[in-house]
Design a protein around this motif. Structure first.
Motif, PDB file in Angstrom:
ATOM      1  N   ILE A 151       0.832  -1.207   0.000  1.00  0.00           N
ATOM      2  CA  ILE A 151       0.000   0.000   0.000  1.00  0.00           C
ATOM      3  C   ILE A 151       0.865   1.256   0.000  1.00  0.00           C
ATOM      4  CG2 ILE A 151      -1.609   1.344   1.406  1.00  0.00           C
ATOM      5  CD1 ILE A 151      -2.976  -1.244   2.188  1.00  0.00           C
ATOM      6  N   MET A 244      -3.078  -0.819  -6.006  1.00  0.00           N
ATOM      7  CA  MET A 244      -3.186   0.425  -5.242  1.00  0.00           C
ATOM      8  C   MET A 244      -2.839   1.620  -6.125  1.00  0.00           C
ATOM      9  SD  MET A 244      -4.128   1.177  -2.205  1.00  0.00           S
ATOM     10  CE  MET A 244      -4.311   2.709  -1.313  1.00  0.00           C
ATOM     11  N   LYS A 277      -9.257   4.993   1.364  1.00  0.00           N
ATOM     12  CA  LYS A 277     -10.359   4.098   1.716  1.00  0.00           C
ATOM     13  C   LYS A 277     -11.106   3.629   0.481  1.00  0.00           C
ATOM     14  CE  LYS A 277     -14.484   3.731   4.602  1.00  0.00           C
ATOM     15  NZ  LYS A 277     -15.366   4.390   5.592  1.00  0.00           N
ATOM     16  N   LEU A 280      -9.182   1.007  -1.677  1.00  0.00           N
ATOM     17  CA  LEU A 280      -8.867  -0.286  -1.070  1.00  0.00           C
ATOM     18  C   LEU A 280      -9.745  -1.436  -1.558  1.00  0.00           C
ATOM     19  CD1 LEU A 280      -8.099   0.581   2.653  1.00  0.00           C
ATOM     20  CD2 LEU A 280      -6.513  -0.284   0.931  1.00  0.00           C
ATOM     21  N   VAL A 283      -7.947  -3.848  -3.682  1.00  0.00           N
ATOM     22  CA  VAL A 283      -6.849  -4.387  -2.880  1.00  0.00           C
ATOM     23  C   VAL A 283      -7.367  -5.450  -1.920  1.00  0.00           C
ATOM     24  CG1 VAL A 283      -5.062  -3.819  -1.190  1.00  0.00           C
ATOM     25  CG2 VAL A 283      -5.539  -2.245  -3.062  1.00  0.00           C
TER      26      VAL A 283
END
Length: 358
Positions: A151, A244, A277, A280, A283
């Motif tokens: 990340i 990401m 947020k 994600l 991910v």
């Protein structure tokens, strides 16, 4: 929420039933006699017949399949006749009797994964319970490395798009996805465990729990976790970086990000409060899939590093044709996949309010 969970559990049971069926058929149509595998080099025909009767190998394939489902089912049916395979042997089953009708007893029990062919008298569930925690520790460590570093590098790569830093990170992630884990394991074990052993103090092989030099007590060797965790985490790390980066670049072009910049928010505030947020979601999908697959993908990594986990046990079982251990391990891994997929769907709803649990 309750209806959603019940619906997911129903489909999970159907999926697990399909996995059980495929595994049973796959390993029972293979050439070779399971009874002879258990006996090894012994050629005692009388003992061979007794083993076939004890384990139900002398029955038709459909009957053996019914026996297998009965073993796996939490609620199962057992005969009172000691000559039957389904005889309620307290040494084999840890069960609570529900009721008895005629010669059949219905019990509540943990799924019985049968006995190992090569470890006489040892249940497969015991073999898995002794090795799965080591694999779980390795998988959690590897995915933690992948999440944190992936990340961070993905954010850096998106912020410095087309910069030399971004290109360097992309080269690294491409190599990470293309290099096989077994090759990385050999390379890392040789370089850091042998060539640089004097500086790293790392070993080429070793597990989490090992006997001390006097062979008297078991010690935890956390340093043995470093190399296999890094190797196992390289590929998911590369995937997380790419996802990401691409997700952030897409979000940076959204209207609400432009509005946040127009309000005077710093890039750090925008990334922390708005962008990360929302970025994600893909991910989380990758992490969930990789975490479950690590339990299966750790096979070569564990074997090369001598890590006493489920992966190494599967390799040993394949070498000795220990079919119950192989079948039980595959079922456990499949169950982990199913549980994680349900868990991820719930996380989606938390990350994205637009996702509804139906």
């Amino acid at each position: 929420m309750i209806n959603y969970i019940l619906n997911k559990v129903f489909y999970a049971l159907l999926t697990l039933f399909g996995v059980v069926t495929v595994i049973f058929l796959l390993f029972n149509v293979l050439p070779g006699d399971p009874a002879q595998m258990m006996m090894g080099q012994n050629e005692d025909s009388e003992q061979l017949a007794l083993i076939k009767q004890k384990y139900g190998f002398d029955k038709p394939l459909s009957t053996q399949y019914a026996y297998y489902l009965n073993d796996l089912s939490p609620i199962s049916f057992h005969s009172k006749n000691p000559a039957d395979y389904t005889y309620l042997d307290e040494g084999k089953y840890s069960a609570t009797t529900l009721f008895t009708i005629s010669n059949v007893t219905t019990v509540l029990k943990w799924p019985f994964l049968r006995e190992s062919f090569t470890k006489q008298g040892k249940n497969v569930s015991q073999v898995i319970s002794e090795t799965l925690p080591n694999t779980f520790v390795l998988a959690v460590s590897a995915i933690t490395i992948a999440i944190i570093i992936g990340i961070l590098l993905g954010i850096v790569s998106a912020l410095f798009k087309d910069h030399w830093l971004d290109k360097s990170i992309q080269v690294f992630s491409t190599l990470g996805m293309s290099v096989p884990s077994f090759f990385s394991a050999i390379l890392f074990a040789w370089f850091f465990g042998f060539v640089l052993h004097e500086y790293t103090n790392l070993e080429m092989t070793g597990s989490l729990f090992e006997l001390d030099d006097f062979g008297e007590k078991v010690e935890i060797k956390w340093k043995n976790l470093i190399l296999p965790a890094i190797v196992l985490g390289i590929r998911p790390l590369a995937v997380v970086i790419q996802l990401m980066r691409n997700s952030l670049l897409e979000i940076f072009n959204q209207d609400y990000i432009r509005t946040a910049r127009a309000k005077g928010l710093s890039e750090f505030q925008i990334i922390r409060k708005h962008a990360v947020k929302n970025a994600l979601n893909p991910v989380v999908t990758a992490i969930s899939g990789w975490f479950a697959s690590m339990l299966a993908g750790a096979v070569f990594v564990e074997y090369i590093f001598g890590w006493n986990g489920l992966g190494k046990e599967i390799v040993n079982a394949l070498n000795t044709l220990d079919l119950p251990v192989i079948m039980g391990s595959v079922l456990v891994i499949a169950l982990v996949f199913i549980i994680i997929n349900i868990f991820v769907d719930v996380i989606y709803a938390w990350l994205d309010p637009k996702v509804k649990l139906q």
